[in-house]
Design a protein around this motif. Structure first.
Motif, mmCIF file in Angstrom:
data_model
loop_
_atom_site.group_PDB
_atom_site.id
_atom_site.type_symbol
_atom_site.label_atom_id
_atom_site.label_comp_id
_atom_site.label_asym_id
_atom_site.label_seq_id
_atom_site.Cartn_x
_atom_site.Cartn_y
_atom_site.Cartn_z
ATOM 1 N N GLU A 3 -7.540 15.660 31.915
ATOM 2 C CA GLU A 3 -8.231 16.575 32.817
ATOM 3 C C GLU A 3 -9.568 17.044 32.247
ATOM 4 O O GLU A 3 -10.442 17.480 33.009
ATOM 5 N N SER A 4 -9.745 16.947 30.931
ATOM 6 C CA SER A 4 -10.989 17.402 30.298
ATOM 7 C C SER A 4 -12.032 16.302 30.168
ATOM 8 O O SER A 4 -13.142 16.560 29.707
ATOM 9 N N ARG A 18 -1.416 16.694 38.632
ATOM 10 C CA ARG A 18 -1.097 17.845 39.472
ATOM 11 C C ARG A 18 -0.482 17.294 40.754
ATOM 12 O O ARG A 18 -1.184 16.715 41.588
ATOM 13 N N LEU A 56 -5.307 13.716 36.991
ATOM 14 C CA LEU A 56 -6.479 14.532 36.687
ATOM 15 C C LEU A 56 -7.324 13.826 35.633
ATOM 16 O O LEU A 56 -6.835 13.495 34.559
ATOM 17 N N GLY A 57 -8.597 13.612 35.949
ATOM 18 C CA GLY A 57 -9.485 12.925 35.020
ATOM 19 C C GLY A 57 -9.886 11.570 35.559
ATOM 20 O O GLY A 57 -9.559 11.213 36.707
ATOM 21 N N ASP A 87 -2.652 13.792 32.507
ATOM 22 C CA ASP A 87 -2.341 15.015 33.243
ATOM 23 C C ASP A 87 -2.265 14.744 34.741
ATOM 24 O O ASP A 87 -3.131 14.060 35.306
#
Length: 238
Positions: free
Chosen positions: A116-117, A140, A145-146, A138
């Motif tokens: 996600e980062s 959701r 995510l990412g 990650d």
């Protein structure tokens, strides 16, 4: 084959350990009602965890750093000093290669690179063979995510991969065993760790039977649903 490893999680926000629930970080509140400790003070929480079981690894999520609202670097250094036998896995929203190399040079423990980062693949590409790297994929809900390419380019995955299902964190919904099976099949020998949804010893035993390398847990430890005897059974013979 390596033994299944149970890894306790400490989520840090504003200097305290918070109770993570469903990935909704704006609603997180300091840990309370734990059977292991009397406060949300991080050192006291870790002491409580170690009184319960001689865990080898501790996962730390610096939620302030992940949300770019400060960080807990001094606290993480203190935890490294106070508990030198613990292998720390730290997710502090690492994204730039420069920040990752600085963290690794400091020798504080394994670096968790959260998908996600990431805005691209450059950092994971540069570090994928780093032995102190752990990749967190990650999710959701069904949404990864990412960078989408990171979830497909298995060649970039290091030897340890976390499947982080944020919607199930602290929600008591059980682990996403279907997704874990998919990642394990794709991972070509990588060690896959489950994160999110574990409720009790039966969930942990099921993940071990599925071939997961371990699981990251918090709520079921503090509630007492996973206790000393269960952890000893999962650890197997000394």
């Amino acid at each position: 084959m390596a033994a299944f490893e149970v890894i306790p999680v400490v989520d840090l926000m504003k200097g305290q350990v918070v109770h993570a629930r469903a990935g909704e970080r704006a609603t997180y509140r300091p840990l309370e009602g734990s059977t292991l400790c009397a406060s949300a003070e991080p050192l006291e929480v870790v002491r409580g965890l170690l009184r319960l079981h001689p865990f080898r690894t501790l996962y730390i999520a610096d939620l302030d750093a992940i949300q770019k609202r400060g960080d807990h670097k001094p606290l993480i250094r203190r935890l490294r000093t106070e508990f030198p036998a613990l292998d720390l896995w730290v997710d502090a929203g690492f994204a730039s290669l420069c920040d990752c190399r600085a963290y690794l040079k400091a020798g504080l423990g394994a670096l968790v690179l959260g998908s996600e980062s990431q805005s691209g693949l450059d950092t994971v590409s540069a570090l994928c063979e780093e032995p102190q790297l752990v990749l967190s994929l990650d999710f959701r809900g069904e949404q990864p995510l990412g960078p989408s390419a990171l979830f497909d380019q298995v060649a970039l995955w290091p030897g340890r991969v976390i499947a982080m299902t944020l919607a199930r964190v602290g929600a008591g919904r059980g682990p996403d065993r279907e997704r874990l099976a998919q990642l394990k099949a794709a991972g070509a020998g990588r060690r896959i760790f489950a994160a999110g949804g574990v409720r009790d010893e039966a969930d942990l035993a099921g993940l071990a039977a599925d071939g997961c390398a371990g699981a990251l847990i918090a709520s079921c430890l503090h509630s007492g649903r996973v206790g000393r005897e269960a952890l000893e059974r999962l650890a197997g013979p000394a």
